[in-house]
Design a protein around this motif. Sequence first.
Motif, short mmCIF file in Angstrom:
data_model
loop_
_atom_site.label_atom_id
_atom_site.label_comp_id
_atom_site.label_asym_id
_atom_site.label_seq_id
_atom_site.Cartn_x
_atom_site.Cartn_y
_atom_site.Cartn_z
N VAL A 29 46.45 20.17 9.31
CA VAL A 29 47.14 19.51 10.53
C VAL A 29 48.46 18.58 9.94
O VAL A 29 47.73 17.95 8.80
N ILE A 30 49.37 18.47 10.33
CA ILE A 30 50.51 17.95 9.66
C ILE A 30 51.29 17.25 10.51
O ILE A 30 51.57 17.62 11.87
N ALA A 31 51.65 15.80 10.34
CA ALA A 31 52.41 15.04 11.40
C ALA A 31 53.79 15.65 11.32
O ALA A 31 54.32 15.94 10.44
N ILE A 32 54.32 15.75 12.50
CA ILE A 32 55.76 16.46 12.82
C ILE A 32 56.53 15.44 13.62
O ILE A 32 57.83 15.62 13.57
N GLU A 33 56.09 14.29 14.27
CA GLU A 33 56.96 13.61 15.08
C GLU A 33 55.93 12.11 15.28
O GLU A 33 54.84 12.17 15.57
N ASN A 34 56.80 11.28 15.42
CA ASN A 34 56.09 9.69 15.48
C ASN A 34 56.93 9.10 16.67
O ASN A 34 58.23 9.16 16.63
N SER A 35 56.16 8.51 17.59
CA SER A 35 56.79 7.75 18.70
C SER A 35 57.73 6.73 18.32
O SER A 35 58.70 6.36 19.29
N ILE A 36 57.74 6.06 17.19
CA ILE A 36 58.54 4.88 16.61
C ILE A 36 59.59 5.71 16.16
O ILE A 36 60.99 5.15 16.22
N VAL A 37 59.58 6.47 14.99
CA VAL A 37 60.61 6.79 14.22
C VAL A 37 61.30 8.31 14.44
O VAL A 37 62.19 8.66 13.67
N GLY A 38 60.44 9.07 15.42
CA GLY A 38 60.96 10.51 15.80
C GLY A 38 60.51 11.39 14.85
O GLY A 38 59.43 11.40 14.06
N SER A 39 61.38 12.63 14.71
CA SER A 39 60.83 13.75 13.97
C SER A 39 60.66 13.43 12.38
O SER A 39 61.64 12.67 11.82
N ILE A 40 59.59 13.95 12.02
CA ILE A 40 59.49 13.61 10.47
C ILE A 40 60.03 15.04 9.94
O ILE A 40 59.67 15.96 9.52
N LEU A 41 61.47 14.78 9.70
CA LEU A 41 62.38 16.03 9.20
C LEU A 41 61.69 16.74 8.00
O LEU A 41 61.89 17.84 7.79
N PRO A 42 61.31 15.83 6.87
CA PRO A 42 60.70 16.76 5.68
C PRO A 42 59.64 17.71 5.93
O PRO A 42 59.62 18.77 5.38
N ASN A 43 58.75 17.42 6.82
CA ASN A 43 57.90 18.20 7.34
C ASN A 43 58.13 19.40 8.17
O ASN A 43 57.80 20.64 8.01
N TYR A 44 59.10 19.08 8.76
CA TYR A 44 59.80 20.22 9.53
C TYR A 44 60.35 21.55 8.33
O TYR A 44 60.40 22.35 8.72
N ASN A 45 61.35 20.70 7.40
CA ASN A 45 61.66 21.66 6.24
C ASN A 45 60.65 22.43 5.59
O ASN A 45 60.81 23.50 5.47
N LEU A 46 59.54 21.55 5.24
CA LEU A 46 58.27 22.36 4.66
C LEU A 46 57.82 23.57 5.40
O LEU A 46 57.63 24.60 5.04
N LEU A 47 57.77 23.25 6.94
CA LEU A 47 57.54 24.30 7.79
C LEU A 47 58.34 25.48 7.79
O LEU A 47 57.94 26.62 7.59
N GLN A 48 59.72 25.47 7.78
CA GLN A 48 60.66 26.39 7.86
C GLN A 48 60.42 27.18 6.42
O GLN A 48 60.71 28.28 6.41
N LYS A 74 51.24 -1.27 19.51
CA LYS A 74 49.93 -0.79 19.93
C LYS A 74 49.86 0.70 20.71
O LYS A 74 48.81 1.37 21.01
N THR A 75 51.17 1.04 21.15
CA THR A 75 51.39 2.48 21.78
C THR A 75 51.91 3.35 20.88
O THR A 75 52.38 4.50 21.48
N ASN A 76 51.80 3.26 19.58
CA ASN A 76 52.51 4.11 18.78
C ASN A 76 51.64 5.40 18.70
O ASN A 76 50.39 5.18 18.47
N TYR A 77 51.96 6.54 18.61
CA TYR A 77 51.13 7.81 18.36
C TYR A 77 52.01 8.78 17.51
O TYR A 77 53.27 8.61 17.35
N THR A 78 51.38 9.79 16.92
CA THR A 78 52.12 10.60 15.99
C THR A 78 51.65 12.16 16.71
O THR A 78 50.52 12.24 16.95
N ARG A 79 52.36 13.19 16.76
CA ARG A 79 52.27 14.42 17.09
C ARG A 79 52.28 14.89 16.03
O ARG A 79 52.90 15.15 14.90
N HIS A 80 50.99 15.85 15.68
CA HIS A 80 50.53 16.64 14.77
C HIS A 80 50.71 18.18 15.09
O HIS A 80 50.23 18.58 16.28
N GLY A 81 51.18 18.99 14.23
CA GLY A 81 51.21 20.41 14.62
C GLY A 81 49.90 20.90 13.60
O GLY A 81 49.66 20.64 12.52
N VAL A 82 49.18 21.80 14.26
CA VAL A 82 48.01 22.50 13.85
C VAL A 82 48.25 24.10 13.58
O VAL A 82 48.98 24.74 14.19
#
Length: 159
Positions: free
Chosen positions: A33-52, A151-159
């Motif tokens: 399970v890896i974080a790929i996007e956060n509602s405050i900061v947006g896409s977590i580009l280093p993790n997208y790069n690792l995925l690619q 308090k409404t911050n969330y992170t989208r994780h890819g599985v």
Amino acid sequence: MNFFGEHISILPCDNFPEVFKVAADAAQSDAAVIAIENSIVGSILPNYNLLQESKLIITGEIYLNISQNLLVYPGVRIEDVREVRSHHMAIRQCRNYLLDFDWKVIETEDTALSAKHIRQHHSKHVAAIASKLAADMYDLEILTPDIHTMKTNYTRHGV
């Protein structure tokens, strides 16, 4: 645990590249399970790069609300704390709380790794910003719960 169920074994990794290395080895894990996007900061580009760069694919996703807590070694009081350690994003998420104290704030690679460090070294003057799961995993006390500003911050994780 939210995605796979509570009866799984969690293998903590020290950094995101290690997550991909472990996930690619079927002898070590069935999934990651890896974080790929956060509602405050947006896409977590280093993790997208690792995925690619990997041969792994996302087969599911889960959205998790961010709940940051101040964790300490059992028995440590707030007046004992001189230093706080956590991942730079968690520190940013808790900026308003941290402004109330004159603590040295140190950025680390990971929130759970910061918690692990407190347990391993029996730290009496160091706190970590991390999740309730990290507190449970490393038998730490939550000195102050929900110290995050948004308090409404969330992170989208890819599985």
